[in-house]
Scaffold this active site. Structure first.
Site, PDB file in Angstrom:
ATOM      1  N   ARG A  52       9.408   6.821   5.614  1.00 57.56           N
ATOM      2  CA  ARG A  52       9.236   8.247   5.919  1.00 57.56           C
ATOM      3  C   ARG A  52       9.762   8.575   7.316  1.00 57.56           C
ATOM      4  O   ARG A  52      10.307   9.664   7.552  1.00 57.56           O
ATOM      5  CB  ARG A  52       7.768   8.644   5.772  1.00 57.56           C
ATOM      6  CG  ARG A  52       7.309   8.623   4.310  1.00 57.56           C
ATOM      7  CD  ARG A  52       5.804   8.687   4.175  1.00 57.56           C
ATOM      8  NE  ARG A  52       5.253   9.877   4.805  1.00 57.56           N
ATOM      9  CZ  ARG A  52       3.952  10.080   4.988  1.00 57.56           C
ATOM     10  NH1 ARG A  52       3.059   9.169   4.599  1.00 57.56           N
ATOM     11  NH2 ARG A  52       3.532  11.184   5.550  1.00 57.56           N
TER      12      ARG A  52
ATOM     13  N   ASP B  77       0.695   5.512   0.913  1.00 57.43           N
ATOM     14  CA  ASP B  77      -0.111   6.530   1.581  1.00 57.43           C
ATOM     15  C   ASP B  77      -0.536   7.620   0.601  1.00 57.43           C
ATOM     16  O   ASP B  77       0.017   7.741  -0.490  1.00 57.43           O
ATOM     17  CB  ASP B  77       0.716   7.196   2.688  1.00 57.43           C
ATOM     18  CG  ASP B  77       1.066   6.237   3.799  1.00 57.43           C
ATOM     19  OD1 ASP B  77       0.176   5.491   4.248  1.00 57.43           O
ATOM     20  OD2 ASP B  77       2.239   6.233   4.225  1.00 57.43           O
TER      21      ASP B  77
ATOM     22  N   ARG C 233       0.845  -1.194   0.000  1.00 59.37           N
ATOM     23  CA  ARG C 233       0.000   0.000   0.000  1.00 59.37           C
ATOM     24  C   ARG C 233       0.879   1.241   0.000  1.00 59.37           C
ATOM     25  O   ARG C 233       1.959   1.235   0.582  1.00 59.37           O
ATOM     26  CB  ARG C 233      -0.873   0.038   1.253  1.00 59.37           C
ATOM     27  CG  ARG C 233      -1.845  -1.114   1.319  1.00 59.37           C
ATOM     28  CD  ARG C 233      -2.524  -1.118   2.682  1.00 59.37           C
ATOM     29  NE  ARG C 233      -2.760  -2.491   3.105  1.00 59.37           N
ATOM     30  CZ  ARG C 233      -2.902  -2.875   4.364  1.00 59.37           C
ATOM     31  NH1 ARG C 233      -2.828  -1.992   5.346  1.00 59.37           N
ATOM     32  NH2 ARG C 233      -3.116  -4.134   4.642  1.00 59.37           N
TER      33      ARG C 233
END
Lengths: 253, 253
Positions: A199, A54, A52
């Protein structure tokens, strides 16, 4: 129906990420709906990605599985790209999925790139494509601190509170930091990552780069296994899903 | 009031080019209005660029002259960038203009880059940033044909009908074509260019690259001095105004 592996590129800016949401457009929804149109109707079947992304995160070569007709790869690619317009998602290559293959669980390695625009003036041409950091960063210190994170570790300090993984243990195979002019490129590779791990690692590397932390603090942060001691979560717009590997490699054309 | 030289970057996508228009936003208008705001009111004075750019053309380092207060370069840059928001234009560097300097007439050399995305699938991440050409181009043939255009020539075959220049004679100092992966970069440098000259040269180079023309046809097209015999005008979105030189160089900070 045939299960297809589709290699896709997308601009993450207009999407609320990969995963289908009640409110707001996602890459998963647009892929599934384009697939339904290509099949000429019938139920919308789920699209599944290797990982996935974001909201705001981009992809240069994400891999997705989707049930489609038994057509040539050329016709699948062109048909999907026709139905994906005007959304900024394209199918680059595709192939029928090998027996037993799963886009997510068969992946052996995933690569991400993070791009920082390290200059005083905010970007105009690369808005939404980079993280803008005004303060001059020391990319050599960042590169040395990054090597502390490589290997098999408990990455709890770099894990989003919403992370659904059972274990915080991950093996980071590669993490590098290099500068080209006023841009800093951070490359990361692992079999899999925790939610926000890239991140969050970038956010901590930035603290080393701007001199807020000595390089040695990265070891303390990793050792603490507490999200609160690490740096901020670097913004989504600088992150690119670069590639995913399978063993054996997918015969994408 | 002081005459300033401002080095600016912009994303050309939302603008109707550099030059002020009755209908539609232009870079010139946004620059002039930001300048008026920075001066705290008073009449909007004209901004003048080293060279006009068409609608959709980008700039990495265009140079503009504009009358502003006698402040430090840092305060001019930050003040302009504050008032330029949210438009995708930023001031990168600036300096008070030297005595007698003019952004347009003092320029001794201008450089452009043109980017072609040469792959079968249309770009998603680089939409509005490249010209998408599906057919595989031979960049070596393009590079050889490009050398025919270098030098002092009558460029009437590559001149827009709307071009206001008195003479079609120009000296093309440099023109190169190279490939990096599925992208082709074309770099052009001259003291000045005719209207659409770079885009028209790229359109003809593309005819060589896709095999429609033998390389030798570039000489015939140049010799004909007729716009109708040359290739199409390559689209604006692949073109970047890269830099402009002055002698002596501007002391930009």
């Amino acid at each position: 129906m045939t299960l297809w592996a589709l290699e896709i590129e997308y601009d993450g800016t207009p999407f609320m990420g990969w995963q289908r949401q009640k409110h707001g457009l996602t890459v998963q929804q647009v892929m599934a709906e384009a697939g339904a149109k290509l099949r000429g109707g019938g139920p919308v079947t789920q699209a599944l990605a290797s990982g996935r992304t974001d909201a705001g995160v981009h992809a240069c070569a994400q891999v997705v599985q989707l049930e489609l007709q038994n057509l040539s790869p050329f016709r699948i690619r062109e048909g999907m790209n026709f139905h994906l317009r005007p959304h900024p998602i394209v199918v680059l290559r595709c192939c029928p999925a090998p027996e037993g293959w799963n886009a997510r669980f068969s992946a052996t390695s995933r690569s991400y790139r993070y791009i920082i625009s390290n200059r005083e003036v905010m970007p105009a041409l690369e808005a939404n494509r980079v993280w803008h950091v005004r303060q001059k960063l020391d990319e050599h210190a960042m590169q040395r601190a990054a090597q502390i994170l490589v290997g098999h570790h408990d990455f709890s300090s770099f894990r989003a509170s919403a992370c659904q993984a059972k274990s915080p243990m991950r093996t980071l195979d590669f993490l590098s930091v290099r500068r080209e002019g006023d841009k800093i490129f951070i490359e990361a590779r692992a079999r899999s990552f925790l939610h926000h791990q890239v991140r969050n690692m970038v956010g901590s590397l930035m603290r080393v780069g701007d001199g807020s932390w000595p390089e040695s603090q990265m070891a303390e942060v990793l050792e603490a296994k507490k999200r609160a001691v690490a740096g901020l979560t670097a913004p989504a717009e600088g992150l690119y899903f670069m590639s995913v590997d399978y063993d054996p490699p997918l015969p994408l054309v």
